[in-house]
Scaffold this active site. Structure first.
Site, PDB file in Angstrom:
ATOM      1  CG  HIS A 132      -0.376   0.229   2.524  1.00  0.00           C
ATOM      2  ND1 HIS A 132      -0.051  -0.790   3.404  1.00  0.00           N
ATOM      3  CD2 HIS A 132      -0.045   1.377   3.160  1.00  0.00           C
ATOM      4  CE1 HIS A 132       0.439  -0.273   4.518  1.00  0.00           C
ATOM      5  NE2 HIS A 132       0.463   1.032   4.393  1.00  0.00           N
ATOM      6  CG  ASP A 162       0.192  -4.130   2.815  1.00  0.00           C
ATOM      7  OD1 ASP A 162       0.253  -3.557   1.717  1.00  0.00           O
ATOM      8  OD2 ASP A 162       0.185  -3.520   3.901  1.00  0.00           O
ATOM      9  CB  SER A 246       3.138   1.700   6.233  1.00  0.00           C
ATOM     10  OG  SER A 246       1.973   1.826   6.995  1.00  0.00           O
TER      11      SER A 246
END
Length: 401
Positions: A132, A162, A246
């Site tokens: 993402h 992911d 992230s």
């Protein structure tokens, strides 16, 4: 009162002040001795606590020896050592996307995240991050620990886990992360999150916490239809993980990479729940992405839906399931020349077991297929057709998604 008695009384009155003074003297003397003994006994303890230094410092900062000394503290702990080992392998990643016709098709910054340099080979260095973080990018820019910016190329990404892998020139890369063993983690073990929360302004931020939980599963809605498509296995930690973290590193006290920071549960009633992808789960995905640009997964060749998502009327009328059977996975369609077609599976068949393991929904089927099986493996299937139990066996091929 006789004359003798009056004389003695007058003598007593004259001597009483002297007696009082002697009493005060002796009481004070004894008190001074007791105080001195207490100070002598407590002196070593006061020195350890730094009380004497504070007392000396309270005298207008004067140094009675006439020498002014600076205080220097050299803090060197297991945490600082771990950060020294891992920090330079953590980078910032900027997602650049085309902003449209009126912006003259120029690229604009769509978001930032973090990444970890995990391998260096010849002129190339490889970086792992989250899918993402790089999704939709027309260009990717990596900011190294020293602030230098370099262009990056996306090798491949995987929406299910992911994860994504990038490559950059290794010219300015001096540090790569060392993989640890996430299977050896224990609840309560200290961990450190390194990344770029809220963008590159706070690049290289370090937060410390513990492993709050292992083998956690979080439902993931891949296609945003409100139905969970996958369950991601994650490490739970209370180390602060914020937007921009992230793709960054979760390291153990040895500075080894044991997780890729992925998300934070950000409900208003929740505090201190950060999640990271275990490195042992990530490694096979990283290897496939680096080698093939995608993850090679086994393929059945069917479109599926969980029985629990199908109204009860259709479970009984269309699928003709026994009344006591309310779980399983229904086949919506079968791809031509697929392993499923070759094994004789058809639309409206309901899969209830794979390799002897009960399958209650689509997530469990995918988990078994993607985690326990490989391309070329045999898959034994128990299913219902028209209310009757049947079995089949197929050979898994390469995923065509």
């Amino acid at each position: 009162m006789t004359n003798d008695e009056e004389f003695r009384y007058e003598e007593y009155k004259r001597s009483r002040p002297q007696r009082k003074r002697r009493g005060y003297f002796f009481a004070g003397f004894i008190g001074a001795i007791i105080g001195a003994l207490i100070i002598v006994l407590l002196l070593p303890r006061l020195s350890q606590l730094g009380v004497l230094s504070m007392l000396q410092g309270s005298t207008s900062g004067a140094n009675f020896s006439g020498i002014t000394q600076g205080v220097s503290v050299d803090v060197d702990t297991d945490v600082t050592k771990a950060v020294d080992i891992a920090a330079d392998a953590v980078v910032g990643i900027t997602n650049l996307q085309e902003s449209g016709f009126w912006a003259d098709a120029s690229e604009s910054e769509a978001g930032t995240g973090s990444g970890v340099i995990y391998r260096k080979s010849g002129d190339t260095a490889y970086i792992v991050t989250n899918n993402h973080v790089v999704e939709g990018a027309s260009e990717l820019e990596v900011t190294l620990a020293d602030g230098k910016k370099v262009s990056a190329e996306l090798i491949g990404s995987d929406i299910w886990t992911d994860l994504a892998v990038l490559k950059v020139s290794s010219k300015d890369i001096s540090k790569v992360a060392e993989f640890g063993n996430s299977d050896a983690l224990k609840s309560g073990e200290p961990v450190i999150a390194i990344g770029n929360p809220l963008g590159l302004t706070f690049s290289g931020s370090v937060t410390q916490g513990i492993v709050s939980g292992l083998d956690r599963t979080i439902p993931i809605d891949i296609n945003s239809d409100g139905v969970a498509d996958w369950q991601s296995e994650v490490i739970q930690t209370d180390a602060a993980i914020n937007p921009g973290n992230s793709g960054g590193a979760l390291v153990n006290i040895k500075g080894q990479l044991i997780g890729i920071n992925s998300m934070k549960i950000s409900e208003s009633s929740v505090e201190g729940i950060g999640l990271a992808i275990p490195i042992n789960s990530a490694v096979p995905i990283i290897e496939d992405l680096e080698e093939y640009g995608e993850v090679k997964r086994p393929y059945m060749g069917v479109e599926l839906e969980s029985v629990s998502d199908i109204p009860g009327y259709y479970q009984e009328e269309a699928l003709k399931l026994p009344k006591d059977l309310t779980t399983g996975v229904a086949i919506k369609s079968v791809s031509p020349k697929s392993p499923a077609e070759k094994a004789g599976l058809k639309e409206l068949d309901v899969i209830v077991e794979l390799d002897g393991k009960k399958i209650k929904d689509l997530i469990e089927l995918r988990k078994h297929l993607y985690t326990d099986k490989k391309i070329g493996d045999k898959l034994k299937i128990k299913y219902y057709r028209e209310g009757k139990e049947k079995t089949a066996e197929l050979t898994l091929s390469e995923d065509k998604m």
